[in-house]
Design a protein around this motif. Structure first.
Motif, mmCIF file in Angstrom:
data_model
loop_
_atom_site.group_PDB
_atom_site.id
_atom_site.type_symbol
_atom_site.label_atom_id
_atom_site.label_comp_id
_atom_site.label_asym_id
_atom_site.label_seq_id
_atom_site.Cartn_x
_atom_site.Cartn_y
_atom_site.Cartn_z
ATOM 1 N N VAL A 82 86.769 57.171 -40.658
ATOM 2 C CA VAL A 82 86.753 56.212 -39.507
ATOM 3 C C VAL A 82 85.422 55.562 -39.434
ATOM 4 N N GLN A 83 85.419 54.258 -39.376
ATOM 5 C CA GLN A 83 84.421 53.278 -39.269
ATOM 6 C C GLN A 83 84.092 52.699 -37.917
ATOM 7 N N LEU A 84 82.982 52.925 -37.295
ATOM 8 C CA LEU A 84 82.862 52.347 -35.903
ATOM 9 C C LEU A 84 81.903 51.563 -36.039
ATOM 10 N N VAL A 85 81.840 50.431 -35.333
ATOM 11 C CA VAL A 85 81.070 49.202 -35.020
ATOM 12 C C VAL A 85 80.897 48.806 -33.391
ATOM 13 N N THR B 70 93.976 57.446 -31.882
ATOM 14 C CA THR B 70 94.966 57.919 -30.662
ATOM 15 C C THR B 70 94.522 59.408 -30.663
ATOM 16 N N ARG B 71 94.124 60.131 -31.456
ATOM 17 C CA ARG B 71 93.895 61.601 -31.310
ATOM 18 C C ARG B 71 92.297 61.928 -31.638
ATOM 19 N N TYR B 72 91.502 61.042 -31.331
ATOM 20 C CA TYR B 72 90.087 61.355 -31.384
ATOM 21 C C TYR B 72 89.586 61.234 -30.045
ATOM 22 N N THR B 73 88.502 62.042 -29.791
ATOM 23 C CA THR B 73 87.629 61.812 -28.658
ATOM 24 C C THR B 73 86.590 60.804 -28.873
ATOM 25 N N MET B 74 86.267 60.022 -28.097
ATOM 26 C CA MET B 74 85.480 59.026 -28.258
ATOM 27 C C MET B 74 84.429 58.901 -27.280
ATOM 28 N N THR B 75 83.153 58.584 -27.611
ATOM 29 C CA THR B 75 81.958 58.951 -27.028
ATOM 30 C C THR B 75 80.718 58.241 -27.162
ATOM 31 N N ALA C 1 67.983 51.665 -24.232
ATOM 32 C CA ALA C 1 68.279 52.507 -25.340
ATOM 33 C C ALA C 1 69.062 51.798 -26.444
ATOM 34 N N VAL C 2 69.329 52.301 -27.521
ATOM 35 C CA VAL C 2 70.123 52.099 -28.604
ATOM 36 C C VAL C 2 71.505 52.858 -28.043
ATOM 37 N N TYR C 3 72.542 52.216 -28.002
ATOM 38 C CA TYR C 3 73.798 52.896 -27.546
ATOM 39 C C TYR C 3 74.630 53.024 -29.031
ATOM 40 N N TYR C 4 75.233 54.403 -29.080
ATOM 41 C CA TYR C 4 76.012 54.693 -30.093
ATOM 42 C C TYR C 4 77.302 55.183 -29.832
ATOM 43 N N CYS C 5 78.315 54.725 -30.525
ATOM 44 C CA CYS C 5 79.629 55.132 -30.399
ATOM 45 C C CYS C 5 79.932 56.272 -31.439
ATOM 46 N N TYR D 248 79.981 65.579 -33.527
ATOM 47 C CA TYR D 248 80.778 64.499 -33.910
ATOM 48 C C TYR D 248 80.667 64.251 -35.380
ATOM 49 N N THR D 249 81.947 63.637 -35.734
ATOM 50 C CA THR D 249 82.021 63.483 -37.256
ATOM 51 C C THR D 249 81.713 61.875 -37.729
ATOM 52 N N TYR D 250 81.929 61.031 -36.849
ATOM 53 C CA TYR D 250 81.755 59.671 -37.295
ATOM 54 C C TYR D 250 80.909 58.980 -36.188
ATOM 55 N N TRP D 251 79.994 57.950 -36.692
ATOM 56 C CA TRP D 251 78.954 57.359 -35.716
ATOM 57 C C TRP D 251 78.926 55.747 -36.310
ATOM 58 N N GLY D 252 78.869 55.015 -35.253
ATOM 59 C CA GLY D 252 78.418 53.830 -35.405
ATOM 60 C C GLY D 252 76.649 53.448 -35.566
ATOM 61 N N ARG D 253 76.634 52.337 -35.940
ATOM 62 C CA ARG D 253 74.891 52.212 -36.241
ATOM 63 C C ARG D 253 74.238 51.738 -35.043
#
Length: 125
Positions: free
Chosen positions: A2-5, A30-35, A91-95, A112-117
């Protein structure tokens, strides 16, 4: 994968509002918790808010009542609506994303498995 931007950050005066967006690609979320997490200079990354795969929401006490997290699975977007901003919100806010997580583990960045920049939010006094 999963790529997050993240997008939507910027400079805002205290008391103002911003809406951050997190766009996901690669897999359906759909089945991911997003934070959303944030990290201020010289501080550790901290939990801000989460929307689980089953639409349960969690917030840090510091943002409760001021920030709202939401998701649009069709558009693969997650939003963080921020209002009544203060310089302490700078702050820098990350997804971040994790498959089917709920409950207390959502506040721990290590889960968490995936992170944005990240996207920078600066609140001036």
């Amino acid at each position: 994968q999963v790529q997050l931007v993240e997008s939507g950050g910027g400079l805002v005066q205290a008391g103002g509002s911003l809406r951050l967006s997190c766009g996901a690609s690669g897999r359906t979320i759909t089945r991911y918790t997003m934070t959303w997490f944030r990290q201020a200079p010289g501080k550790e990354r901290e939990f801000v808010g989460s929307v689980t795969w089953n639409f349960r929401t969690y917030y840090a006490d510091s943002v409760k009542g001021r920030f709202t997290i939401s998701r649009d699975n069709t558009l693969a977007l997650v939003y963080l609506q921020m209002s009544s901003l203060t310089p302490e919100d700078t702050a820098v806010y990350y997804c971040a994303a994790r498959f089917r997580m709920d409950g207390s583990p959502v506040i721990d960045a290590d889960n968490y498995t995936y992170w944005g920049r990240g996207t920078q939010v600066t609140v001036s006094s």
